[in-house]
Scaffold this active site. Structure first.
Site, short mmCIF file in Angstrom:
data_model
loop_
_atom_site.label_atom_id
_atom_site.label_comp_id
_atom_site.label_asym_id
_atom_site.label_seq_id
_atom_site.Cartn_x
_atom_site.Cartn_y
_atom_site.Cartn_z
N ASP A 1 -3.29 11.17 -6.72
CA ASP A 1 -4.35 11.54 -5.80
C ASP A 1 -4.38 13.06 -5.61
OD1 ASP A 1 -6.33 10.61 -3.74
OD2 ASP A 1 -4.95 11.65 -2.41
N ASP B 1 -4.62 -8.26 0.41
CA ASP B 1 -3.18 -8.09 0.34
C ASP B 1 -2.67 -8.36 -1.07
OD1 ASP B 1 -3.20 -10.96 0.25
OD2 ASP B 1 -3.18 -11.00 2.44
N GLU C 1 -6.37 12.59 -10.67
CA GLU C 1 -7.62 12.73 -9.94
C GLU C 1 -7.78 14.23 -9.70
OE1 GLU C 1 -9.91 11.67 -5.76
OE2 GLU C 1 -7.86 12.43 -5.82
N ASP D 1 -6.34 -12.38 7.74
CA ASP D 1 -6.51 -11.35 8.77
C ASP D 1 -7.69 -10.44 8.49
OD1 ASP D 1 -5.56 -9.84 6.67
OD2 ASP D 1 -3.86 -8.99 7.76
N ASP E 1 -7.98 -11.45 0.35
CA ASP E 1 -7.13 -11.63 1.53
C ASP E 1 -6.54 -13.02 1.53
OD1 ASP E 1 -6.03 -11.84 4.09
OD2 ASP E 1 -7.98 -12.14 5.05
#
Length: 560
Positions: free
Chosen positions: A223, A45, A284, A41, A37
């Protein structure tokens, strides 16, 4: 301007069939919200990833797989996509993505991005249009809307259950205030399934693929790749309660593994082939056997598929020998490499899973009240041995962020801190996947162990992780981080990914032993020490006592 190592490879256009990068790569999965990060926050990211790329280069990986970072309401940690062609502000901007991609390529690291084609977010503009347009409309035809059963349509179209628990159908209120149709969501109710029999859906995803390929990505992890097409008529189906939530142990599931899905991936294969640089698709696909999974990687379909049969194999020598042999044979039969994987963002980390003493179906997770909780020392010892075995196998290997630190599953997450939809949809009966998604530690004495400059963390980190932080392990030759670095370096230097496996006999029933190129690999999966063969030790998952290989230990011996 000097070109990057990746650009030079792509520009050369000389890759011979059978030597593409993805056949032998070590690919590192980044779960962005839990990696690093930069903003403070408490959520990882893209700039945070860019800042840590030197650490990944030093680890030695060939490519990164980035879990979803696209615009999303984050009901399911980004697997509910509202805009497939933008970055969610939680993670940064498209400019941040481009900077990260360029920085990775400059270090010789390729990038695979996650694609979620089975379903979108209910906040996607298409689904909002479908709700407004009403039954029979072009807009509703993009999703799996159906009339209900019963006198007034008050019953769902069939008995399917959501993977996250509860019914797989939700009824909508029409624009006039009346109760209306039902829509299918194999996962959370905020994740409506697309109808892949609709050509408009297929064309939209061609556009999405081109958007990211044009930016320079090296491929896609797809996915729920086995779930896009549903059986005709949507017949009732009751799953085996002991099977994993993704259906990997069952055949004949009407929403998994339908033949029609292969046509979609043949189309995508042709699209990727228009681009240089050996762009790759990885499925996947949770299927019962390696032979069935291999159908996803026939020469004109996907390039890789996750080997979940291997991931789910118990710490048992006979079972390991069997799944390795079956996998190599099944994938070789269609001209594809086998992949090997032990952990990811959906399963209990293997530093805990391999020491569980009770059944734990995939997706259920473990928590304070779970039976058969692992002994940490046993789990880590087995995890190191399992990875040392895996990285010696021919083919491509996937690593999950933090496993190179030996991170265990986080078990004691308070109920009010959990965020996985599984926890809520089952009223706490299943802990879900939060335990493997806790932000990883970088610096022992920094706020949030260096994950975030403010000490914020979207899931709580355990106090004992200070000793597992990257800086605490970096200078220790016996650390798990040092083990991973040495294994990956030796694997590359000795071309093990492109090698072949020759089984070795005479080590006993509790041993997995084979030769790959210039090394002999011996994994002692039993409870007692075994004699080591002759050879120079070049890597070992744990200390070796003279000529004996201890229990739960794997060694690489040089043959040359």
């Amino acid at each position: 301007m000097t070109s990057s190592p990746i650009a030079e490879l792509a520009d050369a256009q000389t890759t011979a069939a059978g030597s593409e990068w993805w056949r032998t790569a070590v690919i590192y999965q980044i779960y962005p919200r839990s990696f690093s990060d930069s903003s403070g926050d408490g959520i990882g990211d893209l700039p945070g990833i860019t800042a840590r790329l030197d650490d990944l280069r030093d680890l030695g990986v060939d490519a990164l797989w980035l879990s979803p970072f696209q615009r999303s309401p984050q009901k399911d940690a980004g697997y509910d996509v509202a805009d497939y062609c933008d970055v969610d502000p939680l993670f940064g901007t498209l400019a941040d993505f481009d900077d990260m991609l360029a920085a990775a390529h400059a270090r010789g690291i390729r990038l695979i991005v996650d694609l979620v084609p089975n379903h979108s977010s209910d906040q996607h503009v298409w689904f909002q249009q479908a709700l407004a347009a009403g039954p029979g409309s072009r807009e509703r035809a993009r999703y799996m809307f159906r009339d209900g059963k019963g006198v007034e349509g008050e019953l769902p179209p069939n008995n399917w259950e959501s993977i996250f628990g509860g019914p797989a159908w939700t009824r909508v209120v029409e624009a006039d205030g009346s109760m209306g149709q039902w829509y299918l969501h194999l996962f959370d109710s905020s994740q409506p399934d697309f109808d892949w029999s609709n050509e408009e859906v297929r064309e939209e995803f061609r556009r999405v693929l081109r958007f990211w390929l044009d930016r320079g990505v090296d491929g896609f992890r797809v996915d729920v790749a086995h779930g896009l097409v549903k059986a005709d008529g949507l017949p009732d189906y009751t799953p085996d309660p002991e099977a994993g939530s993704m259906g990997g142990e069952e055949s004949g599931v009407p929403y998994w593994g339908q033949d029609g899905v292969h046509e979609i991936y043949r189309d995508w294969h042709e699209l990727l082939a228009e681009y240089d640089g050996d762009r790759a698709l990885c499925a996947e696909a949770w299927l019962p056997t390696p032979e069935q999974t291999a159908l996803w990687v026939r020469p004109d379909e996907m390039h890789q598929a996750f080997n979940f049969a291997y991931l789910e194999t118990a710490w048992d020598a006979a079972a390991l020998r069997s799944v390795i042999a079956e996998s190599i044979a099944a994938y070789a039969a269609v001209g594809a490499p086998s992949t090997w994987v032990l952990s990811n963002h959906d399963v209990v980390r293997h530093a805990s899973r391999l020491a569980l003493t009770a059944e734990n179906p995939q997706g259920h997770g473990i928590g304070p009240d779970s039976p058969g909780k692992p002994v940490p020392e046993v789990g880590l010892r087995r995890a190191r041995a399992a990875t040392t075995l895996m990285l010696a196998l021919p083919g491509s290997s996937y690593l999950y962020q933090g496993e190179e630190l030996g991170l265990p599953e986080v078990i004691d997450i308070p109920g009010d801190a959990r965020q996985d939809p599984t926890w809520f949809r089952t009223n706490g009966e299943r802990y879900g996947r939060d335990g493997c998604r806790v932000p990883i530690p970088w610096t022992a004495d920094a706020p949030a162990y260096g994950f975030s400059p403010t000490g914020a963390s979207w899931l709580p980190q355990p106090g004992e992780w200070a000793g597992l932080a990257r800086d605490a392990q970096a200078g220790d030759p016996s650390s798990t981080l040092s083990l991973y670095r040495s294994l990956i370096a030796e694997r590359r230097a000795r071309h093990l990914g492109a090698g072949s496996l020759e089984w070795l006999q005479g080590f006993g029933t509790d041993v997995v032993a084979f030769r790959n190129g210039t090394i002999t690999v011996v994994a002692n999966v039993g409870d007692t020490s075994v004699a080591l063969p002759d050879g120079i030790v070049i890597a070992s998952s744990g200390p070796i006592d003279g000529g004996e290989l201890p229990a739960d230990t794997t060694v690489w011996l040089a043959n040359d």
